[in-house]
Write an enzyme that holds these catalytic residues in place. Structure first.
Site, PDB file in Angstrom:
ATOM      1  N   CYS A 147     -16.409  -9.188   6.005  1.00 45.26           N
ATOM      2  CA  CYS A 147     -15.716  -7.930   5.739  1.00 45.26           C
ATOM      3  C   CYS A 147     -14.477  -8.200   4.887  1.00 45.26           C
ATOM      4  O   CYS A 147     -13.697  -9.095   5.204  1.00 45.26           O
ATOM      5  CB  CYS A 147     -15.275  -7.290   7.054  1.00 45.26           C
ATOM      6  SG  CYS A 147     -16.581  -7.240   8.282  1.00 45.26           S
TER       7      CYS A 147
ATOM      8  N   CYS B  61       0.537   0.113  10.274  1.00 44.04           N
ATOM      9  CA  CYS B  61       0.058  -0.912   9.351  1.00 44.04           C
ATOM     10  C   CYS B  61       1.156  -1.735   8.676  1.00 44.04           C
ATOM     11  O   CYS B  61       2.044  -1.192   8.007  1.00 44.04           O
ATOM     12  CB  CYS B  61      -0.811  -0.264   8.272  1.00 44.04           C
ATOM     13  SG  CYS B  61      -1.597  -1.504   7.220  1.00 44.04           S
TER      14      CYS B  61
ATOM     15  N   CYS C 290     -19.301  -6.033   4.000  1.00 40.18           N
ATOM     16  CA  CYS C 290     -18.621  -4.767   4.269  1.00 40.18           C
ATOM     17  C   CYS C 290     -17.286  -4.793   3.531  1.00 40.18           C
ATOM     18  O   CYS C 290     -16.640  -5.839   3.477  1.00 40.18           O
ATOM     19  CB  CYS C 290     -18.386  -4.625   5.780  1.00 40.18           C
ATOM     20  SG  CYS C 290     -17.537  -3.094   6.239  1.00 40.18           S
TER      21      CYS C 290
ATOM     22  N   ARG D 197     -17.755  -2.595  17.770  1.00 41.17           N
ATOM     23  CA  ARG D 197     -17.068  -3.852  17.464  1.00 41.17           C
ATOM     24  C   ARG D 197     -15.709  -3.933  18.147  1.00 41.17           C
ATOM     25  O   ARG D 197     -14.852  -3.075  17.948  1.00 41.17           O
ATOM     26  CB  ARG D 197     -16.903  -4.004  15.946  1.00 41.17           C
ATOM     27  CG  ARG D 197     -18.250  -4.002  15.234  1.00 41.17           C
ATOM     28  CD  ARG D 197     -18.131  -4.192  13.729  1.00 41.17           C
ATOM     29  NE  ARG D 197     -19.401  -3.873  13.092  1.00 41.17           N
ATOM     30  CZ  ARG D 197     -20.406  -4.743  12.916  1.00 41.17           C
ATOM     31  NH1 ARG D 197     -20.273  -5.991  13.279  1.00 41.17           N
ATOM     32  NH2 ARG D 197     -21.536  -4.356  12.361  1.00 41.17           N
TER      33      ARG D 197
ATOM     34  N   CYS E 229       0.824  -1.210   0.000  1.00 45.29           N
ATOM     35  CA  CYS E 229       0.000   0.000   0.000  1.00 45.29           C
ATOM     36  C   CYS E 229       0.862   1.266   0.000  1.00 45.29           C
ATOM     37  O   CYS E 229       1.827   1.365   0.756  1.00 45.29           O
ATOM     38  CB  CYS E 229      -0.921  -0.001   1.224  1.00 45.29           C
ATOM     39  SG  CYS E 229      -2.027   1.424   1.258  1.00 45.29           S
TER      40      CYS E 229
ATOM     41  N   CYS F 104       0.658   4.731   6.889  1.00 42.24           N
ATOM     42  CA  CYS F 104       0.071   4.535   8.224  1.00 42.24           C
ATOM     43  C   CYS F 104       1.059   3.780   9.127  1.00 42.24           C
ATOM     44  O   CYS F 104       1.449   2.643   8.813  1.00 42.24           O
ATOM     45  CB  CYS F 104      -1.233   3.761   8.103  1.00 42.24           C
ATOM     46  SG  CYS F 104      -2.319   4.406   6.810  1.00 42.24           S
TER      47      CYS F 104
ATOM     48  N   CYS G 278     -19.029   2.197   8.589  1.00 41.66           N
ATOM     49  CA  CYS G 278     -18.304   1.486   9.634  1.00 41.66           C
ATOM     50  C   CYS G 278     -17.055   2.317   9.860  1.00 41.66           C
ATOM     51  O   CYS G 278     -16.180   2.375   8.990  1.00 41.66           O
ATOM     52  CB  CYS G 278     -17.953   0.071   9.185  1.00 41.66           C
ATOM     53  SG  CYS G 278     -16.909  -0.793  10.376  1.00 41.66           S
TER      54      CYS G 278
HETATM   55  N1  SAM Z   1      -6.530   0.597   3.083  1.00 39.18           N
HETATM   56  C1  SAM Z   1      -7.798   0.789   3.636  1.00 39.18           C
HETATM   57  C2  SAM Z   1      -7.864   1.908   4.655  1.00 39.18           C
HETATM   58  O1  SAM Z   1      -6.885   2.217   5.277  1.00 39.18           O
HETATM   59  O2  SAM Z   1      -8.954   2.448   4.825  1.00 39.18           O
HETATM   60  C3  SAM Z   1      -8.377  -0.469   4.246  1.00 39.18           C
HETATM   61  C4  SAM Z   1      -7.527  -1.454   5.020  1.00 39.18           C
HETATM   62  S1  SAM Z   1      -6.845  -0.870   6.577  1.00 39.18           S
HETATM   63  C5  SAM Z   1      -5.756  -2.185   6.988  1.00 39.18           C
HETATM   64  C6  SAM Z   1      -8.210  -0.983   7.729  1.00 39.18           C
HETATM   65  C7  SAM Z   1      -7.975  -0.566   9.164  1.00 39.18           C
HETATM   66  O3  SAM Z   1      -7.241  -1.562   9.865  1.00 39.18           O
HETATM   67  C8  SAM Z   1      -7.185   0.685   9.424  1.00 39.18           C
HETATM   68  O4  SAM Z   1      -7.946   1.833   9.255  1.00 39.18           O
HETATM   69  C9  SAM Z   1      -6.765   0.508  10.878  1.00 39.18           C
HETATM   70  O5  SAM Z   1      -7.701   1.126  11.731  1.00 39.18           O
HETATM   71  C10 SAM Z   1      -6.765  -1.006  11.072  1.00 39.18           C
HETATM   72  N2  SAM Z   1      -5.418  -1.522  11.363  1.00 39.18           N
HETATM   73  C11 SAM Z   1      -4.422  -1.719  10.456  1.00 39.18           C
HETATM   74  N3  SAM Z   1      -3.306  -2.178  11.057  1.00 39.18           N
HETATM   75  C12 SAM Z   1      -3.598  -2.298  12.379  1.00 39.18           C
HETATM   76  C13 SAM Z   1      -2.845  -2.721  13.519  1.00 39.18           C
HETATM   77  N4  SAM Z   1      -1.573  -3.099  13.415  1.00 39.18           N
HETATM   78  N5  SAM Z   1      -3.451  -2.731  14.726  1.00 39.18           N
HETATM   79  C14 SAM Z   1      -4.759  -2.332  14.829  1.00 39.18           C
HETATM   80  N6  SAM Z   1      -5.517  -1.918  13.787  1.00 39.18           N
HETATM   81  C15 SAM Z   1      -4.944  -1.892  12.572  1.00 39.18           C
HETATM   82 FE1  SF4 Z   2      -2.745   1.179   3.390  1.00 39.16          FE
HETATM   83 FE2  SF4 Z   2      -2.620  -0.019   5.752  1.00 39.16          FE
HETATM   84 FE3  SF4 Z   2      -2.949   2.609   5.629  1.00 39.16          FE
HETATM   85 FE4  SF4 Z   2      -4.968   0.957   4.848  1.00 39.16          FE
HETATM   86  S1  SF4 Z   2      -4.124   1.178   6.899  1.00 39.16           S
HETATM   87  S2  SF4 Z   2      -4.219   2.797   3.809  1.00 39.16           S
HETATM   88  S3  SF4 Z   2      -3.738  -0.725   3.988  1.00 39.16           S
HETATM   89  S4  SF4 Z   2      -1.134   1.466   4.928  1.00 39.16           S
END
Ligand code: SAM
Ligand code: SF4
Ligand code: DTB
Length: 323
Positions: free
Chosen positions: A103, A65, A135, A267, A58, A62, A195
């Site tokens: 989801c 992530c 979802c 949730r 990606c 973040c 959500c």
């Molecule tokens: N890329 C899209 C986005 O960011 O909207 C969808 C996938 S993203 C992985 C979905 C959510 O997963 C993120 O908004 C975050 O809140 C959660 N998430 C990702 N990594 C995480 C982690 N290590 N611990 C807890 N929540 C996490």
């Molecule tokens: Fe990409 Fe992870 Fe951020 Fe979603 S949370 S936008 S998958 S880096």
């Protein structure tokens, strides 16, 4: 007893929410539970199943992530999008195992028109035809794409605010809070349920947690679904060394979310694997009414299946046959 607990309001202040969050724990849980029972069946815990339909690579940064391409040290392969038939087969299995909601997450910054999005549409239609809620979380979205998702029968779109407007920039630099709000408004405009929630344990303050809840609770209507994640620290991400939060912080966050958004589904999402059975039950008493069920979240392990069987047995909920 505060007489107004349980009213649906959209005029919350950060101070008011932070003050609720800081009430003595037993009072907070008691009040949240009273509101929960008024708006929901207290015996019902919805199982949602989660699947990464497109993993890794990606472009967003973040900090939490593992799927961000910016975190090169993470041990994760970058996959292509799954084919719709296998996704629908997995949804069917999840349904047999007791999941009501399916989801699907893609590690995209935004949706692009073309074959991959066509595949997502097919997945949504397939999941809906099984009689499950569907979802998806696909990043940013344009109106015509939301329209297609709505036509496919999508039940909800997951797009998290993650934290307060003030803390957001410390966690993500490749997009803004405004970008997030814009996508949420687009999704809402096409009649798709929202959500939207966040993560605790990233180094934010209680004010930040209250600040995120304020943004959510001032939306009209409230998001129908509010995932509360505890950070899962992943090796190779900038937040890998963050200590796991005290489970009681999660209890407080869930209870506060319940008080400010009485009718929404709250949730208990990522981070459940670090909670023992009793801590999870406290979260359910405090107003959580759904968990992710199954071996994995998107890329990290979920709560152990055997332990979940014990949890549901303790709750007196029949465990459905596992697929
Ligand atoms: N890329 C899209 C986005 O960011 O909207 C969808 C996938 S993203 C992985 C979905 C959510 O997963 C993120 O908004 C975050 O809140 C959660 N998430 C990702 N990594 C995480 C982690 N290590 N611990 C807890 N929540 C996490
Ligand atoms: Fe990409 Fe992870 Fe951020 Fe979603 S949370 S936008 S998958 S880096
Ligand atoms: C949400 O708020 N939590 C889920 C779901 N929405 C998509 C994702 C949790 C991901 C946890 C880290 C991982 O497994 O990669």
């Amino acid at each position: 007893m505060t007489i107004m607990d349980g009213a649906i309001r959209h005029d919350w202040s950060v101070e008011e929410i932070a003050a609720l969050h800081e009430r003595p724990l037993l009072e907070l849980i008691g009040r949240a539970n009273a509101v929960h029972r008024r708006h929901h069946d207290p015996n019902k815990v919805q199982k949602a199943s989660l699947l990464s339909i497109k993993t890794g690579g990606c472009p967003e940064d973040c900090a939490y992530c593992p799927q961000s391409a910016h975190h090169r040290e993470v041990d994760l392969t970058r996959d292509r999008i799954m084919d719709p038939a296998s996704v629908i087969a997995m949804a069917r299995k999840a349904k047999t195992a007791g999941a009501e909601r399916f989801c699907m997450g893609a590690a995209w910054r935004q949706v692009r028109d073309g074959k991959e999005f066509d595949a997502v549409i097919e997945m949504v239609e397939g999941v809906r035809s099984l009689g499950m809620e569907a979802c998806v979380t696909l990043g940013m979205l344009k109106p015509h794409q939301a329209e297609r998702l709505a036509k496919a029968g999508l039940s909800a779109y997951n797009h998290n605010l993650d934290s307060s407007p003030e803390f957001y920039g410390k966690i993500i630099t490749t997009r803004t809070y405004e970008d997030r709000l814009e996508t949420l408004a687009i999704v809402r405009a096409f009649g798709i349920d929202l959500c939207c929630g966040g993560i605790i344990g990233m180094g934010e303050t209680i004010e930040d947690r209250a600040g995120m809840l304020k943004v959510l609770a001032c939306m009209d209507p409230h998001p129908e679904s509010v995932p509360i994640n505890a950070l899962v620290p992943v090796e190779g991400t900038p937040l890998a060394r963050r200590p796991r939060i005290d489970p009681l912080e999660l209890v407080r966050m869930v209870a506060t979310a319940r008080l400010v958004m009485p009718a929404s589904m709250v949730r208990l999402s990522a981070g459940r694997s670090a909670l023992n059975r009793e801590a999870q039950i406290l979260c359910l008493v405090a107003g959580a009414n759904s968990v992710f069920y199954g071996d994995t979240l998107l890329t990290t392990p979920n709560a152990d299946i055997g332990e979940d069987a014990e949890l549901f047995a303790a709750l007196g909920q029949e465990e459905s046959e596992r697929a």
